[in-house]
Design a protein around this motif. Structure first.
Motif, PDB file in Angstrom:
ATOM      1  N   GLN A   1       7.208   6.439  12.895  1.00 24.03           N
ATOM      2  CA  GLN A   1       8.131   7.340  12.194  1.00 24.03           C
ATOM      3  C   GLN A   1       7.924   7.144  10.692  1.00 24.03           C
ATOM      4  OE1 GLN A   1      12.503   6.846  12.535  1.00 24.03           O
ATOM      5  NE2 GLN A   1      12.452   8.868  13.511  1.00 24.03           N
ATOM      6  N   ASN A   2       7.293   8.110  10.062  1.00 24.33           N
ATOM      7  CA  ASN A   2       6.846   7.951   8.679  1.00 24.33           C
ATOM      8  C   ASN A   2       8.006   7.848   7.694  1.00 24.33           C
ATOM      9  OD1 ASN A   2       4.649   7.646   6.910  1.00 24.33           O
ATOM     10  ND2 ASN A   2       4.844   9.775   6.237  1.00 24.33           N
ATOM     11  N   LYS A   3       9.074   8.597   7.907  1.00 24.65           N
ATOM     12  CA  LYS A   3      10.184   8.589   6.954  1.00 24.65           C
ATOM     13  C   LYS A   3      10.884   7.233   6.916  1.00 24.65           C
ATOM     14  CE  LYS A   3      11.231  13.540   7.007  1.00 24.65           C
ATOM     15  NZ  LYS A   3      12.282  14.564   7.267  1.00 24.65           N
TER      16      LYS A   3
ATOM     17  N   SER B   1      10.757   3.794  22.121  1.00 25.93           N
ATOM     18  CA  SER B   1      10.786   4.630  23.329  1.00 25.93           C
ATOM     19  C   SER B   1       9.486   5.425  23.458  1.00 25.93           C
ATOM     20  CB  SER B   1      11.987   5.583  23.274  1.00 25.93           C
ATOM     21  OG  SER B   1      11.913   6.399  22.100  1.00 25.93           O
ATOM     22  N   GLU B   2       8.996   5.918  22.328  1.00 24.86           N
ATOM     23  CA  GLU B   2       7.732   6.657  22.335  1.00 24.86           C
ATOM     24  C   GLU B   2       6.561   5.722  22.629  1.00 24.86           C
ATOM     25  OE1 GLU B   2       5.237   9.892  22.185  1.00 24.86           O
ATOM     26  OE2 GLU B   2       7.438   9.897  22.100  1.00 24.86           O
ATOM     27  N   LEU B   3       6.629   4.482  22.101  1.00 20.30           N
ATOM     28  CA  LEU B   3       5.569   3.505  22.332  1.00 20.30           C
ATOM     29  C   LEU B   3       5.461   3.150  23.816  1.00 20.30           C
ATOM     30  CD1 LEU B   3       3.467   1.442  21.281  1.00 20.30           C
ATOM     31  CD2 LEU B   3       5.357  -0.168  20.988  1.00 20.30           C
ATOM     32  N   GLU B   4       6.600   2.923  24.467  1.00 20.71           N
ATOM     33  CA  GLU B   4       6.585   2.586  25.890  1.00 20.71           C
ATOM     34  C   GLU B   4       6.009   3.716  26.727  1.00 20.71           C
ATOM     35  OE1 GLU B   4      10.493   1.443  27.005  1.00 20.71           O
ATOM     36  OE2 GLU B   4      10.451  -0.458  25.896  1.00 20.71           O
TER      37      GLU B   4
ATOM     38  N   TYR C   1      -3.367   8.827  18.895  1.00 24.59           N
ATOM     39  CA  TYR C   1      -2.570   8.504  20.076  1.00 24.59           C
ATOM     40  C   TYR C   1      -1.513   7.444  19.761  1.00 24.59           C
ATOM     41  CZ  TYR C   1      -1.566   7.483  25.001  1.00 24.59           C
ATOM     42  OH  TYR C   1      -0.947   7.324  26.218  1.00 24.59           O
ATOM     43  N   SER C   2      -1.894   6.425  19.023  1.00 21.85           N
ATOM     44  CA  SER C   2      -0.927   5.375  18.668  1.00 21.85           C
ATOM     45  C   SER C   2      -0.081   5.762  17.455  1.00 21.85           C
ATOM     46  CB  SER C   2      -1.654   4.054  18.392  1.00 21.85           C
ATOM     47  OG  SER C   2      -2.532   4.176  17.287  1.00 21.85           O
ATOM     48  N   LEU C   3      -0.598   6.626  16.593  1.00 20.88           N
ATOM     49  CA  LEU C   3       0.182   7.033  15.419  1.00 20.88           C
ATOM     50  C   LEU C   3       1.392   7.883  15.797  1.00 20.88           C
ATOM     51  CD1 LEU C   3      -2.487   7.884  12.678  1.00 20.88           C
ATOM     52  CD2 LEU C   3      -0.968   5.901  12.806  1.00 20.88           C
TER      53      LEU C   3
ATOM     54  N   PHE D   1       0.818  -1.218   0.000  1.00 25.54           N
ATOM     55  CA  PHE D   1       0.000   0.000   0.000  1.00 25.54           C
ATOM     56  C   PHE D   1       0.853   1.271   0.000  1.00 25.54           C
ATOM     57  CE2 PHE D   1      -3.024  -3.141   1.417  1.00 25.54           C
ATOM     58  CZ  PHE D   1      -4.227  -2.705   0.892  1.00 25.54           C
ATOM     59  N   HIS D   2       2.162   1.114  -0.161  1.00 28.38           N
ATOM     60  CA  HIS D   2       3.087   2.263  -0.219  1.00 28.38           C
ATOM     61  C   HIS D   2       3.012   3.110   1.048  1.00 28.38           C
ATOM     62  CE1 HIS D   2       3.705   1.284  -4.437  1.00 28.38           C
ATOM     63  NE2 HIS D   2       2.397   1.311  -4.614  1.00 28.38           N
ATOM     64  N   GLY D   3       3.041   2.451   2.186  1.00 27.70           N
ATOM     65  CA  GLY D   3       3.109   3.174   3.441  1.00 27.70           C
ATOM     66  C   GLY D   3       1.870   2.995   4.304  1.00 27.70           C
TER      67      GLY D   3
END
Length: 506
Positions: free
Chosen positions: A165-167, A174-177, A159-161, A117-119
């Protein structure tokens, strides 16, 4: 990487599946309080009911105290499971790894779908567009484990998005935790008793609980909490049983309100056929027969078959033919439920179409044949199936179910055919389009062939001999022209010494 789809109103929306969209839209606009009950307790409630003070696990008496106009419906778990299966089939276009979890949650492994789906952004956009067509309430979330995606789906998607990291197309752990640590412990999918024990020590958020050593957590709260946290943070395997589409199609809709007339059945029929077409598309198969059953309030059942000759998956044709069949039946009592079963299926044949395709004669289409069957009965039409026999009346047989599926003809070795058939290849006559069911005798007065007039032989003979090991057949076939110009297929029986008429040319 996992995607979670939480369906908070599935028990209620499943019961409303047989209601036309226009009625459901009107209901949502007027915000009627509605709830689903199980064991005399509130199991699920819509937003309008919650605003009136209705809460989960509330008794029916308490619910009417807060809102005397609330609509209550009995829970139907089998229909919920059926809807979950339909949605799992729908998600097959995004990933073959789909798992159905308890509490109306669908988990999709999407790590291999991102490239397709190209991302992630395109995948989520396409998924939302697909789910919106189903007119269901849902919440999405992503996570690195099934448990993390599941618990994050209680929060808005953004919140979960924030952990994505899109790039670099990856999750920032670390952000998820940090996101997980801010969630309340009551969102954990564990027993209420375990949650109460955790809250008793003052731990209100996951971050406060995970500060404790793993051995201490196991000792205080047991393996249930310990294993949950280990799977949540990917420290313990969490295998899933992926959904496998069934071999046959069987679905049933039970109505909230009974239906008194045939026209009222149109919408549930369309819903079931829509689910069927999705099933056939995933299985890459086509159906030959739809079996419908209607159940009324007097415990009677009306059953009928709809034969399908079209080799394409066509929901409009299925609906139209079903309606034509329904015209033959009278509803003696209100209908409470309807079911659709499809067992006879064959592989879907891909057809190459011309760029500029002729529309063709409507009467020559297989759809027109099905309409005749719907009007006059399934026995009104048949097709011929070719067989490996040289005797003309045995070379084909009638097939009741008309289909575009190709029928294979049994092959006979060439050397056996040469022994059995004494045929002059040079004088083979074209077969007529119409063979008589039983050859008719022709009178011969030593000079002329007479059959409702004079017949004149206009061709050389074609000799057919066969079945020398059984009841021998020996015939000389000719083309014969009648006085009125009609061409007939006649033969002289060498064994019975008698002329017969066997077929008529168009």
């Amino acid at each position: 990487m996992w995607l979670s789809i939480r369906l908070p109103l599935l028990p209620l929306e499943t019961l409303c599946k047989s209601v036309p969209l226009s009625e459901k839209n009107h209901t949502s606009q007027t915000q009627k309080p509605q709830a689903v009950i199980e064991d005399n307790l509130i199991f699920c409630a819509n937003q309008a009911a919650c605003e009136k003070g209705i809460k989960i696990s509330q008794t029916i008496a308490s619910a009417f105290t807060f809102c005397d106009s609330i609509q209550l419906f009995e829970r139907n778990q089998s229909q919920e499971q059926q809807q979950l299966n339909n949605l799992a089939l729908l998600l097959y276009s995004f990933s073959p790894s789909v798992a159905i979890e308890e509490n109306a949650i669908l988990l999709v492994e999407i790590v291999h779908s991102l490239k397709l789906f190209h991302g992630l952004e395109n995948l989520l956009s396409s998924l939302k567009e697909t789910l919106d067509k189903e007119s269901i309430s849902y919440r999405l979330a992503i996570g690195h484990t099934p448990k993390s995606a599941e618990i994050l789906s209680f929060m808005p998607l953004d919140y979960s998005l924030k952990v994505w990291q899109n790039k670099q197309q990856k999750i920032v752990f670390s952000e998820l935790e940090q996101r997980l640590s801010d969630l309340p412990v009551e969102l954990m999918n564990i027993s209420p008793k375990a949650i109460a024990q955790i809250q008793s020590i003052g731990a209100k958020k996951l971050g406060e609980l995970t500060k404790l050593p793993e051995k201490s957590i196991r000792k205080r709260f047991g393996e249930e909490v310990s294993h949950y946290l280990l799977k949540l943070y990917n420290k313990l395997p969490d295998p899933k049983d992926y959904f496998i589409p069934p071999e046959n199609f069987l679905q049933r809709l039970e109505f909230i309100d009974v239906i008194h007339h045939r026209q009222g059945l149109l919408f549930p029929i369309k819903r079931l056929i829509k689910d069927l077409c999705r099933f056939l598309t995933v299985k890459q198969k086509n159906c030959q027969c739809l079996h419908w059953e209607l159940f009324d309030s007097e415990k009677n059942m009306i059953g009928f078959d709809v034969l399908i000759a079209d080799s394409r998956i066509n929901d409009k044709v299925y609906v139209e033919l079903t309606q034509l069949h329904l015209e033959h039946y009278t509803l003696h009592a209100p209908i409470e439920a309807i079911s659709l079963t499809v067992n006879k299926m064959h592989e879907l044949n891909a057809q190459n179409k011309q760029l500029f395709e002729d529309s063709g004669d409507f009467k020559q289409t297989t759809t027109f044949i099905n309409k005749i069957q719907a009007k006059l009965g399934n026995d009104s039409c048949y097709q011929l199936q070719q067989k490996s026999e040289h005797i003309p009346e045995l070379a084909s047989c009638q097939v009741a179910e008309i289909s575009n599926a190709s029928y294979q003809v049994e092959k006979i070795p060439n050397n056996i055919e040469k022994v059995q058939n004494n045929i002059s290849i040079e004088n083979n006559l074209p077969r007529p389009s119409w063979l008589l069911e039983k050859p008719e005798k022709i009178r011969f007065n030593q000079r002329k062939l007479l059959w409702h007039g004079e017949l004149k032989i206009i061709s050389s003979q074609e000799r057919i001999t066969n079945y020398w090991w059984k009841k021998k057949v020996a015939r000389d076939y000719f083309l014969a022209e009648h006085d009125n110009g009609t061409i007939y297929w006649v033969f002289y029986d060498l064994l019975r010494k008698q002329w017969f008429l066997h077929g008529v040319y168009s």
